[in-house]
Design a protein around this motif. Structure first.
Motif, PDB file in Angstrom:
ATOM      1  N   HIS A  90      -3.839 -12.197  39.418  1.00  0.00           N
ATOM      2  CA  HIS A  90      -2.442 -11.868  39.165  1.00  0.00           C
ATOM      3  C   HIS A  90      -1.770 -11.227  40.375  1.00  0.00           C
ATOM      4  O   HIS A  90      -0.631 -11.532  40.698  1.00  0.00           O
ATOM      5  N   PHE A  91      -2.478 -10.333  41.012  1.00  0.00           N
ATOM      6  CA  PHE A  91      -1.866  -9.411  41.960  1.00  0.00           C
ATOM      7  C   PHE A  91      -1.113 -10.094  43.101  1.00  0.00           C
ATOM      8  O   PHE A  91       0.100  -9.975  43.235  1.00  0.00           O
ATOM      9  N   ALA A  92      -1.816 -10.825  43.946  1.00  0.00           N
ATOM     10  CA  ALA A  92      -1.187 -11.407  45.130  1.00  0.00           C
ATOM     11  C   ALA A  92      -0.201 -12.509  44.773  1.00  0.00           C
ATOM     12  O   ALA A  92       0.848 -12.637  45.397  1.00  0.00           O
ATOM     13  N   VAL A  93      -0.531 -13.311  43.768  1.00  0.00           N
ATOM     14  CA  VAL A  93       0.365 -14.393  43.356  1.00  0.00           C
ATOM     15  C   VAL A  93       1.699 -13.822  42.887  1.00  0.00           C
ATOM     16  O   VAL A  93       2.774 -14.299  43.274  1.00  0.00           O
ATOM     17  N   ASN A  94       1.643 -12.786  42.069  1.00  0.00           N
ATOM     18  CA  ASN A  94       2.874 -12.170  41.569  1.00  0.00           C
ATOM     19  C   ASN A  94       3.682 -11.542  42.695  1.00  0.00           C
ATOM     20  O   ASN A  94       4.913 -11.633  42.728  1.00  0.00           O
ATOM     21  N   PHE A  96       2.110  -3.573  41.737  1.00  0.00           N
ATOM     22  CA  PHE A  96       1.656  -4.697  40.918  1.00  0.00           C
ATOM     23  C   PHE A  96       0.341  -4.363  40.220  1.00  0.00           C
ATOM     24  O   PHE A  96      -0.563  -3.787  40.814  1.00  0.00           O
ATOM     25  N   HIS A  97       0.257  -4.764  38.955  1.00  0.00           N
ATOM     26  CA  HIS A  97      -0.960  -4.519  38.185  1.00  0.00           C
ATOM     27  C   HIS A  97      -2.037  -5.528  38.568  1.00  0.00           C
ATOM     28  O   HIS A  97      -1.749  -6.712  38.743  1.00  0.00           O
ATOM     29  N   GLU A  98      -3.243  -5.065  38.674  1.00  0.00           N
ATOM     30  CA  GLU A  98      -4.359  -5.967  38.947  1.00  0.00           C
ATOM     31  C   GLU A  98      -4.885  -6.609  37.671  1.00  0.00           C
ATOM     32  O   GLU A  98      -5.434  -7.707  37.693  1.00  0.00           O
ATOM     33  N   LEU A 106       8.495 -11.744  46.143  1.00  0.00           N
ATOM     34  CA  LEU A 106       9.038 -11.768  47.503  1.00  0.00           C
ATOM     35  C   LEU A 106       9.861 -13.035  47.739  1.00  0.00           C
ATOM     36  O   LEU A 106      10.962 -12.985  48.293  1.00  0.00           O
ATOM     37  N   THR A 107       9.325 -14.162  47.307  1.00  0.00           N
ATOM     38  CA  THR A 107      10.016 -15.440  47.499  1.00  0.00           C
ATOM     39  C   THR A 107      11.324 -15.484  46.717  1.00  0.00           C
ATOM     40  O   THR A 107      12.349 -15.970  47.215  1.00  0.00           O
ATOM     41  N   ALA A 108      11.310 -14.957  45.496  1.00  0.00           N
ATOM     42  CA  ALA A 108      12.525 -14.938  44.679  1.00  0.00           C
ATOM     43  C   ALA A 108      13.598 -14.059  45.314  1.00  0.00           C
ATOM     44  O   ALA A 108      14.782 -14.418  45.341  1.00  0.00           O
ATOM     45  N   MET A 109      13.188 -12.913  45.854  1.00  0.00           N
ATOM     46  CA  MET A 109      14.155 -12.022  46.496  1.00  0.00           C
ATOM     47  C   MET A 109      14.683 -12.639  47.790  1.00  0.00           C
ATOM     48  O   MET A 109      15.862 -12.490  48.121  1.00  0.00           O
ATOM     49  N   VAL A 152       9.993   2.521  36.357  1.00  0.00           N
ATOM     50  CA  VAL A 152      10.341   1.531  35.339  1.00  0.00           C
ATOM     51  C   VAL A 152       9.127   0.630  35.168  1.00  0.00           C
ATOM     52  O   VAL A 152       8.665   0.010  36.132  1.00  0.00           O
ATOM     53  N   ARG A 153       8.598   0.560  33.953  1.00  0.00           N
ATOM     54  CA  ARG A 153       7.400  -0.239  33.696  1.00  0.00           C
ATOM     55  C   ARG A 153       7.818  -1.597  33.135  1.00  0.00           C
ATOM     56  O   ARG A 153       8.596  -1.674  32.185  1.00  0.00           O
ATOM     57  N   MET A 154       7.296  -2.651  33.735  1.00  0.00           N
ATOM     58  CA  MET A 154       7.657  -4.009  33.340  1.00  0.00           C
ATOM     59  C   MET A 154       6.403  -4.804  33.017  1.00  0.00           C
ATOM     60  O   MET A 154       5.398  -4.708  33.726  1.00  0.00           O
ATOM     61  N   THR A 155       6.478  -5.588  31.955  1.00  0.00           N
ATOM     62  CA  THR A 155       5.313  -6.364  31.515  1.00  0.00           C
ATOM     63  C   THR A 155       5.171  -7.680  32.267  1.00  0.00           C
ATOM     64  O   THR A 155       4.124  -8.315  32.208  1.00  0.00           O
ATOM     65  N   THR A 156       6.232  -8.085  32.956  1.00  0.00           N
ATOM     66  CA  THR A 156       6.174  -9.314  33.756  1.00  0.00           C
ATOM     67  C   THR A 156       6.754  -9.048  35.139  1.00  0.00           C
ATOM     68  O   THR A 156       7.606  -8.166  35.310  1.00  0.00           O
ATOM     69  N   VAL A 157       6.290  -9.813  36.106  1.00  0.00           N
ATOM     70  CA  VAL A 157       6.817  -9.717  37.464  1.00  0.00           C
ATOM     71  C   VAL A 157       7.876 -10.795  37.623  1.00  0.00           C
ATOM     72  O   VAL A 157       7.562 -11.981  37.782  1.00  0.00           O
TER      73      VAL A 157
END
Length: 250
Positions: A145-149, A196-198, A154-157, A226-231
């Motif tokens: 999850h970590f690096a992909v997210n 990012f969560h591992e 980064l790409t979206a921003m 701010v805690r988010m369940t999705t990246v």
């Protein structure tokens, strides 16, 4: 070329002998305590000659406004003197140096300096470095999850142009965005940290001064997290980014 290292003072005399113009128009100084470097300085530009005790001649590193742009390993003192004269004495532009010295490897950041957009170029380069950093993580992290997210966010921003207005950096595996002119943050500078969560697809986002952000990263406080369940680049993150880009570059 001798295989014995020549002290900076000797190299300086050799360069001045090859090109007296260097001595007349360009300041020089020795920097460093144990392993002295020879530094030549012109108008907002400089060249640092970094010694290598394995060979007689150094590596030459060229800077504009203290930002590194290009370098080469010196194997010809006369050639070095010519490049120094063009860079510091004539203030030759990077595009001209590429034509005159095709063997020089000058990156794209130099083009932004030549176009009068140095900060934008440095910001863009920082995002390139962050993507390379995250993609270069160990396979178990890249595939998880970590690096992909991190790379997706980064790409979206970047697709919204934030890479031209914000500097990207990191602390371990945390992505940090700021308006810092230089690499490295002071405690009072504003920043956003993406942790990012591992173990899942979530992340924690902290916004505030660098001091506030680092306290959140080290779990010393959580009132600014701010805690988010999705990246994902949602409206809440966009609002944070839009506030940050309004901060003066410092």
């Amino acid at each position: 070329m001798s295989d014995r290292y020549e002290p900076p003072s000797v190299l300086k005399d050799v360069l001045y002998g090859v090109s007296p113009h260097l001595q007349l128009s360009i300041a020089s100084e020795f920097v460093g305590t144990w392993n002295q470097h020879l530094k030549f300085t012109g108008h907002h530009r400089s060249c640092l000659l970094v010694p290598d005790d394995r060979v007689s001649l150094p590596s030459a590193r060229f800077f504009w406004d203290n930002s590194f742009l290009f370098s080469f390993d010196v194997d010809d003192t006369y050639q070095l003197a010519i490049v120094l004269n063009r860079w510091l004495g004539d203030n030759a532009m990077p595009s001209a140096l590429r034509k005159e010295f095709p063997w020089l490897e000058i990156g794209t950041l130099a083009d932004y300096y030549e176009q009068g957009r140095p900060v934008e170029g440095e910001f863009l380069q920082s995002w390139d470095e962050m993507l390379n950093e995250f993609y270069g993580l160990p396979a178990e992290l890249v595939e998880g999850h970590f690096a992909v997210n991190a790379c997706r966010l980064l790409t979206a921003m970047r697709s919204r142009g934030y890479d031209r207005r914000l500097r990207a950096g990191q602390s371990l595996w945390t992505l940090i965005l700021s308006r810092s002119r230089r690499h490295g943050l002071r405690e009072e500078q504003q920043a956003i940290a993406f942790m990012f969560h591992e173990e899942d697809n979530g992340m924690d986002v902290a916004r505030g001064t660098c001091r506030d952000v680092f306290q959140a990263m080290h779990e010393e406080r959580d009132d600014n997290i701010v805690r988010m369940t999705t990246v994902t680049l949602n409206t809440e993150i966009v609002a944070m980014l839009d506030q940050l880009v309004c901060v003066e570059i410092d």
